[in-house]
Enzyme design. Structure first.
Site, PDB file in Angstrom:
ATOM      1  N   ASP A  68       0.836  -1.203   0.000  1.00 44.47           N
ATOM      2  CA  ASP A  68       0.000   0.000   0.000  1.00 44.47           C
ATOM      3  C   ASP A  68       0.869   1.250   0.000  1.00 44.47           C
ATOM      4  OD1 ASP A  68       0.688  -0.851   2.688  1.00 44.47           O
ATOM      5  OD2 ASP A  68      -0.618   0.741   3.430  1.00 44.47           O
ATOM      6  N   GLU A 133       0.049  -0.823   5.838  1.00 45.66           N
ATOM      7  CA  GLU A 133       1.136  -0.284   6.649  1.00 45.66           C
ATOM      8  C   GLU A 133       0.997   1.228   6.798  1.00 45.66           C
ATOM      9  OE1 GLU A 133       4.998   1.367   7.865  1.00 45.66           O
ATOM     10  OE2 GLU A 133       3.890   1.819   6.021  1.00 45.66           O
ATOM     11  N   GLU A 163      11.928  -1.055   4.438  1.00 47.21           N
ATOM     12  CA  GLU A 163      11.636   0.376   4.497  1.00 47.21           C
ATOM     13  C   GLU A 163      12.825   1.191   3.968  1.00 47.21           C
ATOM     14  OE1 GLU A 163       9.009   2.031   5.144  1.00 47.21           O
ATOM     15  OE2 GLU A 163       7.706   0.482   5.994  1.00 47.21           O
TER      16      GLU A 163
END
Length: 376
Positions: A68, A133, A163
Site C-alpha cells: 500500500d 502499513e 523500508e
C-alpha cells in the site's frame, strides 16, 4: 530492462492506496509460487496479506514489506502521473517507488534468485507483505498476522524490513530498532458561556494550559546509549464554536509519545494522568499503544550480517540508527526476532514526484540475496 525494474514498474501502476492492494499481492504470490514457495493469502477485514515460505525447519529468515501507498495528492502537481512509472534522469518516478514498491520488487527478485541458486538451503526463507502499513491504525495487517503467528507458534529468527532507510546512498544507514508510539485522545470538559461573563463559565482552554505547559516541559527519561530521550507532542488541539464571543464547553487534544526503552507505556500513561489530575481537570483520556520500542542489539547475527553486506557490497560503513517513525517491524520483534531495516534512499517518500535511483534499485536484490546466502 532488468527484472527488478520491470516488476517495480508493474507494482507502481497499481493504484494501491491504503488499504487497497489493487492486485499487487496476487502478482507477487504468483511469481513466488512458480519459484516453489508455499503461498498463503490472509485477509482480515479490508486488508490483504501475503505469507510465502520456502524450505523447512529452522532458522527462519523473513523479508517484510507493504504494497500500500499514501495518496498522491493533486496529480497535476506531479511532473508525470503518480501511478504511471516514469524513467527520467536515472530515476524511477511514481508513488511507492521508494516507499516501498521498489524494495518489495527487490525482495521478491532476490528470493527467486536465492532459491533457484540454493534449492536445498537450510531452514526457511519467507516473505510477508501487507496492504495496511500506511494506514492510521494498522489493525488488520502485520499486527493481525503476528497475532496468528503467536497463536500458532510460528518461529521467526531474523526479519529484514525493506523500508527506505538510506539518507544519501544505498547502504549508508540501517535501522536496528525503533521507538515505541503511544497516542492519546484527551477530552477536557468545561462549561460553555458568554465571554463577557467568564464567572458563569469554565474555559477548558484556560484550564488545560497549565497542565499542557507541564506536560511539554516534563523530562520523561534520559534516553540511553541506543535511543534519544522520550518525546511528548500535541499534534492537534481543537476547541471553540467558531464564534469569538463564546467560551467553549470542551477541548480535544491529540497527544503522542515517541518513547524509548528507558520508559514503559504504563508509566507514561500514569505520569500523564497524574499531571492532569494535579491540575484539577475534568477529562477523559483514551489511549492507543500502536507499537512498543524494539532493538536488535550489537553482536546480533542479523545486525552484524547486514552491516557486513553493506560494507562489502556498497563500500560504506552503515550508520546504525534507531531514529525515524515506526515500521511494521514493531509487530515482528516481540515474537523474538532480530529486526533490521535496509532499503533505498528516503529523501522523496510521501512527497510529490517520489523516486528511487534506478542503479541502486537494481543493486538492492544483490544485497537481499547476500543476506540470505550468509544466513542460510
Amino acid at each position: 530492462m532488468s527484472d527488478v525494474l520491470e516488476l517495480a514498474r508493474d507494482l507502481i501502476r497499481r493504484r494501491s492506496v491504503t488499504p487497497e492492494d489493487a492486485g499487487c499481492l496476487p502478482l507477487l504470490g504468483g511469481r513466488l509460487a512458480r519459484a516453489g514457495f508455499a503461498v498463503e493469502y490472509l485477509r482480515y477485514g479490508d486488508v490483504d496479506n501475503l505469507w510465502a515460505t520456502h524450505g523447512a525447519g529452522s532458522p527462519t529468515l523473513i523479508f517484510l514489506g507493504h504494497t500500500d501507498v499514501v495518496p498522491s495528492g493533486p496529480e497535476v502537481a506531479w511532473q508525470s502521473p503518480p501511478f504511471e512509472p516514469t524513467l527520467r534522469d536515472g530515476r524511477l518516478y511514481g508513488r511507492g517507488a521508494a516507499d516501498m514498491k521498489g524494495s518489495v520488487a527487490a525482495m521478491a527478485v532476490a528470493l527467486e534468485q536465492f532459491v533457484a541458486m540454493h534449492p536445498d538451503h537450510r531452514g526457511r526463507v519467507g516473505l510477508l507483505l501487507t496492504s495496511d502499513e500506511e494506514g492510521p491504525t494498522n489493525l488488520d495487517g502485520v499486527r493481525k498476522v503476528a497475532e496468528r503467528f503467536r497463536a500458532t507458534g510460528e518461529r521467526i529468527d531474523w526479519c529484514v524490513v525493506g523500508e527506505p532507510s538510506a539518507k544519501e546512498k544505498l547502504g549508508d544507514l540501517i535501522r536496528v530498532g525503533r521507538r515505541g508510539s503511544l497516542s492519546g485522545t484527551l477530552s477536557v470538559r468545561g462549561v460553555q458561556g458568554h465571554v463577557a461573563y467568564p464567572e458563569k463559565a469554565l474555559n477548558p482552554i484556560h484550564a488545560f494550559a497549565p497542565a499542557l505547559a507541564e506536560l511539554a516541559t516534563e523530562r520523561w527519561d534520559e534516553g540511553n546509549d541506543d535511543f534519544p530521550p522520550t518525546s511528548f507532542q500535541v499534534s492537534n488541539l481543537n476547541a471553540g464554536t467558531g464564534a469569538n464571543n463564546v467560551i467553549p464547553g470542551g477541548l480535544v487534544a491529540a497527544i503522542n509519545f515517541r518513547y524509548c526503552t528507558a520508559s514503559r507505556a504504563d508509566d507514561l500513561r500514569a505520569r500523564t494522568e497524574a499531571i492532569l489530575q494535579r491540575h484539577g481537570l475534568d477529562y477523559v483520556l483514551d489511549w492507543n499503544l500502536s507499537g512498543m520500542p524494539f532493538l536488535t542489539p550489537p553482536g546480533g547475527v542479523l545486525r552484524e550480517t547486514v552491516v557486513a553486506v553493506c560494507r562489502e557490497l556498497c563500500g560504506i560503513e552503515p550508520e546504525q540508527s534507531t531514529g525515524g517513525g515506526t515500521s511494521d517491524g514493531r509487530f515482528i520483534a516481540p515474537l523474538g526476532a532480530e529486526v533490521v531495516e535496509l532499503g533505498p534512499v528516503n529523501a522523496s517518500i510521501h512527497k510529490v514526484d517520489e523516486w528511487v535511483d534506478v542503479a541502486e534499485l537494481e543493486r538492492l536484490p544483490q544485497l537481499y540475496r547476500a543476506i540470505c546466502e550468509r544466513l542460510l
